[in-house]
Motif scaffolding. Structure first.
Motif, PDB file in Angstrom:
ATOM      1  N   PHE A 182       0.824  -1.211   0.000  1.00  0.00           N
ATOM      2  CA  PHE A 182       0.000   0.000   0.000  1.00  0.00           C
ATOM      3  C   PHE A 182       0.864   1.269   0.000  1.00  0.00           C
ATOM      4  N   ALA A 183       2.061   1.192   0.583  1.00  0.00           N
ATOM      5  CA  ALA A 183       2.940   2.365   0.600  1.00  0.00           C
ATOM      6  C   ALA A 183       3.380   2.719  -0.824  1.00  0.00           C
ATOM      7  N   ASN A 213       3.591   9.344   9.497  1.00  0.00           N
ATOM      8  CA  ASN A 213       3.474   9.668  10.927  1.00  0.00           C
ATOM      9  C   ASN A 213       2.757   8.601  11.738  1.00  0.00           C
ATOM     10  N   GLY A 214       2.339   7.531  11.094  1.00  0.00           N
ATOM     11  CA  GLY A 214       1.520   6.538  11.798  1.00  0.00           C
ATOM     12  C   GLY A 214       2.314   5.695  12.766  1.00  0.00           C
ATOM     13  N   LYS A 247       0.786  11.316   4.749  1.00  0.00           N
ATOM     14  CA  LYS A 247       1.000  11.805   6.118  1.00  0.00           C
ATOM     15  C   LYS A 247       0.646  10.735   7.148  1.00  0.00           C
ATOM     16  N   ARG A 248      -0.443  10.019   6.880  1.00  0.00           N
ATOM     17  CA  ARG A 248      -0.827   8.943   7.798  1.00  0.00           C
ATOM     18  C   ARG A 248       0.266   7.879   7.888  1.00  0.00           C
ATOM     19  N   LEU A 249       0.776   7.490   6.744  1.00  0.00           N
ATOM     20  CA  LEU A 249       1.779   6.421   6.746  1.00  0.00           C
ATOM     21  C   LEU A 249       3.083   6.917   7.363  1.00  0.00           C
ATOM     22  N   GLU A 256      -2.948  12.969   2.099  1.00  0.00           N
ATOM     23  CA  GLU A 256      -3.425  12.599   3.442  1.00  0.00           C
ATOM     24  C   GLU A 256      -2.865  11.241   3.858  1.00  0.00           C
ATOM     25  N   TRP A 257      -2.912  10.304   2.923  1.00  0.00           N
ATOM     26  CA  TRP A 257      -2.404   8.967   3.253  1.00  0.00           C
ATOM     27  C   TRP A 257      -0.897   8.978   3.457  1.00  0.00           C
TER      28      TRP A 257
END
Ligand SMILES: [Fe+2]
Ligand SMILES: [Fe+2]
Lengths: 315, 252
Positions: free
Chosen positions: B94-95, B150-151, B146-148, B143-144
């Motif tokens: 997914f990355a 910083n997740g 940033k989620r990945l 958005e994703w």
């Protein structure tokens, strides 16, 4: 009368009057459990059902067909989503339901355990499988549980669009080259009986029916629905110039219905019990998507938590 | 006539970018990490295929005679596809999907904003329609990212790995080809040099917000848009073209 019995009677009266039961209303535990089971299995069927058709997206024969197929499979994901939400109102989480699917505790429609071997299968599935699903789902728009009934109203509109789209694929093939017509006939041959099986066991062998009728989850029996499917499909096949693979199929003037041959019930039970042509592949695909997605879902959760923390600090 | 040939070639470049990325995304349909993401990625794929149809319908019209969108989409040989090499990279995880999407969306947005003012009114109209979709895609992918980034530790590592592998393909987006130069000069195509500055500013800012590092730049410039692809494209075409090749000249 004990208070419990009073409640049950009042509950049944409401159903008999045609009132909808809402998630916060009192309901017998069995009613709740039955609905969780049925709605979640319905949701799983939508999601597993994405796989056989998803199998042809990258190979669709034209840009127009590719877009239509992508949109259709996406609709099925949307149906899964509404249905999981409807089941969640009864106090079970989506993750729990998905666990039950993967562990084999929850079932999904057996039709999706058949492979899609040619482009014509996209036509046959739309025409017959979505067609059979509509017959069931139109009945469910009037079921007693409010969220389920409302989800069905929304879903039925899209399903009838899918069916028309599938039938149109068949029409183009059936009026195409001999090769295309053969492809269409072969798809009908392979999907006819599995579609007939979608209505479940014969009435005398169906275990859940009585309660389902009482709660208006079902208003027609499996055999009645199956008959309706046959009666709809025969003229449609004739119009296509294709032959339904059933030598016993014959109009019965007296009954005003088509008579039809016997389903291979051994095959039916074999696929239900997990030994169909693609049961293993379908479950593996779902399990892989779920397992490979875990770190993604975890990341989204962790990020959301960090965001809400930094917001509360800022306040 | 020569002008049309360049224009057709330019339309193929635009359409192939959308088609090959749309194809990669369509491979994920039914296999996403959850239903919401599955639906979103399919939506993006559908948007791209909508763009493909617009570009190829126009190209077919310019080519005249017996051309149509499908002939253009499906019946070329490997060396006649002109997508940037970034877009044919695989869905390793997914990355990779998100980083590939992000690196392209940021470019695509700048590109379409320029093409909205193209002297060619059909291209301008397609760009005007596509820009809305593209802005949504960029919001989704950034958005994703940033989620990945910083997740979790794991998602951060995976995002960095994907960025390390894919960043190198960004150079190609700005390496102006002969056709792109001619289209720019005639006021039809975009000025890639002008885009580059904004693009780098946007992606560097978002990469920083995602707490990821910009990888050391490698000088090699991929040449997919000149028709020299990675070995991966052949396999995409094998699937994409299967029906048209196996059953030539039929209606579907
Ligand atoms: Fe559905
Ligand atoms: Fe459907």
């Amino acid at each position: 009368m004990s208070p419990e019995i009073n409640l049950e009677k009042a509950f049944q009266d409401r159903i008999d009057k045609g009132e909808k039961i809402e998630p916060k209303d009192w309901m017998p535990e069995k009613y709740r459990k039955t609905h969780i089971r049925q709605i979640s299995q319905h949701a799983h069927s939508e999601v597993v059902g994405m796989l056989p058709e998803g199998n042809w997206i990258t190979r669709a024969p034209s840009l127009k067909r590719k877009c239509a197929l992508l949109a259709k499979v996406q609709d099925e994901a949307g149906h899964g989503l509404y249905l999981y939400s409807a089941a969640e109102t009864l106090g079970i989480s989506r993750d729990e339901m998905i666990e039950q699917l993967h562990s084999g505790k929850a079932k999904y429609s057996s039709i999706f355990n058949y492979p899609t071997l040619s482009w014509a299968d996209m036509g046959a599935i739309g025409w017959l499988v979505d067609g059979a699903a509509i017959i069931n789902q139109v009945m469910l728009t009037r079921t007693s549980f409010g969220p389920y009934a409302r989800a069905m109203v929304r879903i039925c509109k899209e399903e009838s669009f899918h069916q028309r789209q599938g039938y149109e694929i068949m029409m183009v093939l059936a009026s195409g080259t001999p090769e295309q017509k053969e492809m269409a006939q072969d798809a009908l041959n392979r999907f006819w009986w599995p579609s007939m099986m979608m209505f479940g066991p014969r009435d005398e062998e169906s275990t859940n029916s009585e309660l389902s009728m009482k709660w208006k989850i079902k208003r027609k029996s499996n055999d009645e629905l199956r008959q309706q499917f046959v009666d709809n499909s025969v003229p449609q096949a004739e119009y296509l110039g294709l032959t339904i693979p059933d030598p016993d199929l014959k109009w019965n003037e007296e009954r005003g219905h088509y008579d039809f041959g016997d389903i291979d019930w051994n095959e039916f039970w074999q696929v239900v019990k997990g030994d169909g042509p693609c049961n293993k592949e379908r479950m593996e695909a779902r399990q892989n998507a779920w397992d490979n997605g875990k770190w993604v879902r975890d990341a989204a959760m962790a990020y959301a938590e960090k965001q809400s923390k930094s917001k509360s600090i800022a306040v | 006539m020569e002008k049309n040939e360049n224009l057709i070639h330019y339309l193929l470049m635009l359409g192939d970018n959308s088609m090959i990325l749309g194809h990669r995304l369509s491979e994920l349909c039914g296999h996403g990490p959850n239903l919401e993401t599955d639906i979103a990625l399919t939506n993006i794929s559908l948007d791209f295929f909508g763009q493909v149809r617009s570009y190829f319908q126009y190209a077919a019209q310019l080519k005249g005679e017996d051309f149509n969108e499908d002939k253009i989409a499906f019946l070329r040989n490997e060396r006649q596809y002109y997508n940037a090499t970034l877009l044919e990279q695989e869905n390793n995880d997914f990355a990779y999907v998100i980083v590939r999407q992000f690196l392209f969306d940021a470019f695509h947005k700048e590109l379409l904003e320029q093409l909205m003012n193209s002297k060619d009114t059909t291209i301008a109209a397609i760009a005007t329609k596509s820009i809305k979709e593209c802005r949504y895609h960029l919001r989704f992918s950034s958005e994703w990212l940033k989620r990945l980034g910083n997740g979790t530790e794991e998602s951060h590592q995976k995002a960095q790995l994907a960025l390390n592998d894919l960043y190198v393909y960004c150079h190609e987006l700005f390496a102006e080809s002969e056709v792109e130069r001619k289209m720019k000069e005639s006021g039809i195509g975009a000025d890639l040099d002008a885009i580059k500055h904004n693009y780098l500013a946007i992606i560097h800012q978002l990469i920083a917000e995602a707490q990821l590092k910009i990888p050391e730049t490698i000088q090699r410039v991929a040449k997919g848009k000149l028709g020299f692809h990675s070995e991966k494209l052949g396999y995409i075409l094998t699937e994409l073209q299967y029906m048209q090749r196996a059953y030539p000249d039929m209606q579907w």
